[in-house]
Design an enzyme around this catalytic site. Structure first.
Site: not given
Ligand code: NOJ
Length: 750
Positions: A281
């Site tokens: 993430d």
């Molecule tokens: C953080 C989020 O937790 C995740 O779900 C998301 O896809 C990413 N950022 C990218 O934006």
């Protein structure tokens, strides 16, 4: 390698997968170590930021890396032109010209927005949910995107956690079915088709169990909950062929997910045989240091890659650290090769090597983005997502003529909030408001009054919303309008930016002054229909005690207002069922239907004056609305639960049926739900577990026999060593229109 020898002509024919493997192998052979690591590096684009803002000088470095083949993917690059531009650098300026895979948070649509995922889950309509993901894929793929960071398949029992809006609720069975529907919708049968995109099941794993519902917080659940509740939707997505997984910000058992070898290697890649790739993430590799799990960046890179995180989203750590780690012999190059081959395989499957610009199609973009077909599809999905929570004296549906209706609430006139918080590509203020939807019904006299603002100031993705907690200056107008009305429709709840990532709340009552507004209006007119807008279950005990009709309409996306109006006026009969329990108050959380019995459950036979039972002194144990609850403008009767036999062998299929009749005055749909209870087991089992459901439609007076088949897989469970087992013994079975159903029977498994 699987290939077939044709005995007639001695020609060996390779499957598509074999050919891709060969291409990947030969490409890897000519890549330098640095280029391989480049494929494992993902950068954010230069426009939308969905995590902590990157450092200055970031853009120059990214361009440089793109040119040198040191970027495998970019996220949040918005629009065909922008995608073409970055793809061009990667393909035309880098040594090997390997195309980028372009990722984006296409969560419930690209520009034409469906309801938020939690709302869609309330439809229990797998076909519609799959179609909604297809619409999202069709639009995203036309503007250059080939990979969505969806579906989020995290199970959660805590409505304080803002991200419940992005999942399918609290139940692993329903969550697994929806995970599969969404993966199929995004990916289709053929990933190389121009209108399909790779999906990403996230966040692996147990992110929905953040302590106290606080975003990015510690998770502390046992192995039984991990295996029986958190993991099943991921397993279902993997079995359905999902191409990627994203790991989570939380830790599991003291080990952050991004560096968690048990989750990523042992379970995902070994036990489940997952062949796709895992993306971190946003900055979660870097955060291994902040967690106090890795001592520095180098250590973090080592831990993440060894654990099985294949691609680094915005930590910039793989690209800076991995090369040296391999050169120093700390990481074997085969680990890098494995990660890179997983990434390249998906790129080949998407057809990016055949034509890196195939997803950048301005003509198709014009044709599909916001097309009438898509508007119709999201409207259909929106209607199916609405849940009728309460309807005393058949206040709903509203009459179409001759009534004075007062419509009250800032959210009734909102064109922005219904889009939810995950709408980075869609234009602000493009939803149909409830006011606009209701104005289509011209037979009544409709008066609109705001009553009070929900929030004040700016509403943007990155800003906290400021809630109006003081200004009641427009209450008076609303009260006056209510006095003159036959029926008052009040649209209250959360603004779209109050739920979603990093939008946890400790208070889940109606925000700001809305509860006061509701009570003041109620003093002058009790004929109120409360239309809720929200991204999570709210605590609305007072409303349930006083307001005759309550309609749960979530954040329904682009066509929200039309959907709400059609349900209010009875042109669509609601059939949604709650995918998440509504508590009586925040203190009951976590409250969920599939809880354990405990050694001291409260039952009808307990003397209510005795203290020593599992309960609270100040509120009853039951929720306000249970999982699976939802009414209709008609009524249904369940009878004749028939089990073929009362004793079954381990390998036998268990056939069970029930008769469901429409006993009301209009045609309606009903979600028939089947639950089991394993009465005695080697680890304690929940009091009820959903194991089947079917959405049926019944005309007035019609009866249908609904049949279910249970098997070993439905009756087994994961023990606390994470092993799936099936035990003989007695089971109870329940069928009905919510998890509170009591129609039951028993059988024995021998
Ligand atoms: C953080 C989020 O937790 C995740 O779900 C998301 O896809 C990413 N950022 C990218 O934006």
């Amino acid at each position: 390698m699987a290939c077939t020898d044709n005995p007639n002509n001695n020609i060996t024919t390779y499957s598509e997968a074999d050919l891709i493997n060969k291409k990947v192998d030969s490409l890897i052979k000519i890549m330098t170590l640095k280029e391989k690591i480049g494929q494992m590096n993902q950068y954010n684009g230069f426009w939308d930021v969905t995590g902590p803002v990157p450092d200055e000088g970031d853009a120059e470095k990214k361009y440089e890396h793109l040119k040198n083949g040191l970027v495998g993917s970019m996220l949040s690059v918005r629009g065909t032109k922008a995608v073409r531009a970055v793809q061009k650098i990667a393909v035309e300026e880098s040594r090997l010209g390997i195309p980028l895979i372009i990722g984006f948070d296409v969560i419930h649509g690209y520009k034409t927005l469906s309801p938020i995922p939690l709302a869609e889950a309330a439809s229990w309509d797998l076909e519609a949910i799959e179609k909604s993901a297809q619409v999202a894929a069709a639009e995203a793929s036309a503007v250059g995107i080939n990979w969505t960071f969806a579906p989020m398949v995290d199970i959660s029992r805590d409505p304080r956690w803002g991200r419940v809006m992005e999942g399918a609720g609290e139940d692993p069975f329903l969550g697994s079915k929806i995970a599969v529907a969404r993966v199929k919708g995004f990916q289709g049968d053929d990933l190389s088709a121009v209108n399909t995109i790779a999906a990403c099941a996230k966040h692996f794993a147990a992110y929905g169990f953040s302590e106290a519902g606080k975003e990015y917080n510690t998770v502390d659940i046992g192995s039984s909950t991990l295996h029986n509740v958190a993991l099943p939707p991921f397993k279902a997505a993997v079995d359905a062929g999902v191409k990627t997984l994203m790991n989570a910000f939380n830790e599991y058992d003291g080990v952050p997910s991004t560096g968690n070898e048990y989750l990523l290697r042992d379970i995902l890649k070994d036990e489940w045989n997952f062949k796709g790739f895992v993306i971190s993430d946003w900055a979660s590799i870097k955060e291994l240091v902040v967690w106090g799990y890795a001592k520095d960046k180098k250590d973090a890179a080592k831990m993440a890659v060894l654990a099985g995180s294949d691609m680094d989203m915005e930590s910039h750590i793989y690209i800076s650290e991995l090369e040296q780690l391999v050169k120093d012999g700390i990481i074997e190059e085969s680990i890098i090769d494995d990660a890179v081959s997983r990434i390249l395989t998906v790129k080949f499957e998407l057809g990016l090597f055949d034509d890196p610009y195939r997803y950048c199609d301005e003509t198709r973009e014009k044709e599909v983005v916001n097309s009438q077909k898509h508007m119709d599809a999201v409207l259909d999905m929106a209607k199916k997502s609405i849940v009728l929570l309460k309807n005393e004296n058949d206040l709903l549906p509203l009459k179409k003529e001759g009534q004075n209706i007062a419509l009250i609430g800032a959210l009734a006139n909102e064109k922005n909030s219904p889009l939810g918080s995950w709408r980075i590509a869609s234009k602000d203020n493009t939803a149909i408001s409830v006011l606009e939807g209701m104005q289509n019904y011209k037979g009544n006299n409709l008066v609109y009054k705001k009553g009070a603002d929900v929030s004040v100031g700016d509403t943007q993705f990155v800003n906290e919303l400021t809630i109006n907690t003081t200004d009641k200056s427009e209450f008076k107008d609303a009260i006056n309008a209510a006095k003159k009305a036959d029926v008052v429709v009040m649209v209250l709840g959360e603004h779209g930016f109050q739920s979603g990532e990093a939008r946890s709340r400790t208070d889940i009552n109606l925000p700001g002054v809305q509860q006061d507004l509701l009570e003041e209006v109620y003093k002058v007119n009790k004929n109120i229909v409360l239309v809720l807008n929200n991204g999570r279950p709210l605590s609305i005990n007072w409303a349930d005690n006083h307001i005759p009709a309550i309609l749960e309409t979530w954040q329904l996306g682009t066509q929200a207002g039309h959907a709400v109006a059609q349900v209010l006026y009875g042109d669509y009969n609601p059939s949604g069922k709650l995918p998440m329990t509504f508590p009586r108050n925040v203190g009951q959380i976590p409250i969920y239907y599939n809880h354990k019995n405990t050694g001291r459950p409260v039952s009808d036979t307990n003397n209510p004056n005795l203290v020593f039972w599992s309960h609270y002194s100040d509120v009853e144990n039951t929720p306000l609305y249970p999982f699976g609850h939802g009414l209709s403008y008609t009524s249904f009767k369940y009878e004749n639960l028939v089990l073929e036999k009362t004793v079954f062998g381990m390998d036998e299929n268990i056939h069970v049926s029930v008769d469901v009749s429409n006993t009301g005055k209009v045609t309606g749909k009903e979600v028939v739900q089947l639950y089991i209870r394993d009465l005695v087991a080697s680890t304690t089992r929940p009091v009820k577990e959903l194991k089947g459901f079917e959405l049926i439609e019944l005309q007035t007076g019609e009866t249908k026999t609904v049949k279910f088949v249970l098997n070993k897989a439905s009756l087994g469970f994961y023990n606390n060593q994470g092993r799936f087992i099936i035990e003989s013994g007695e089971f109870e079975i329940f069928i009905g229109g919510s998890s509170y159903t009591t129609l039951n029977s028993r059988f024995e498994l021998k």
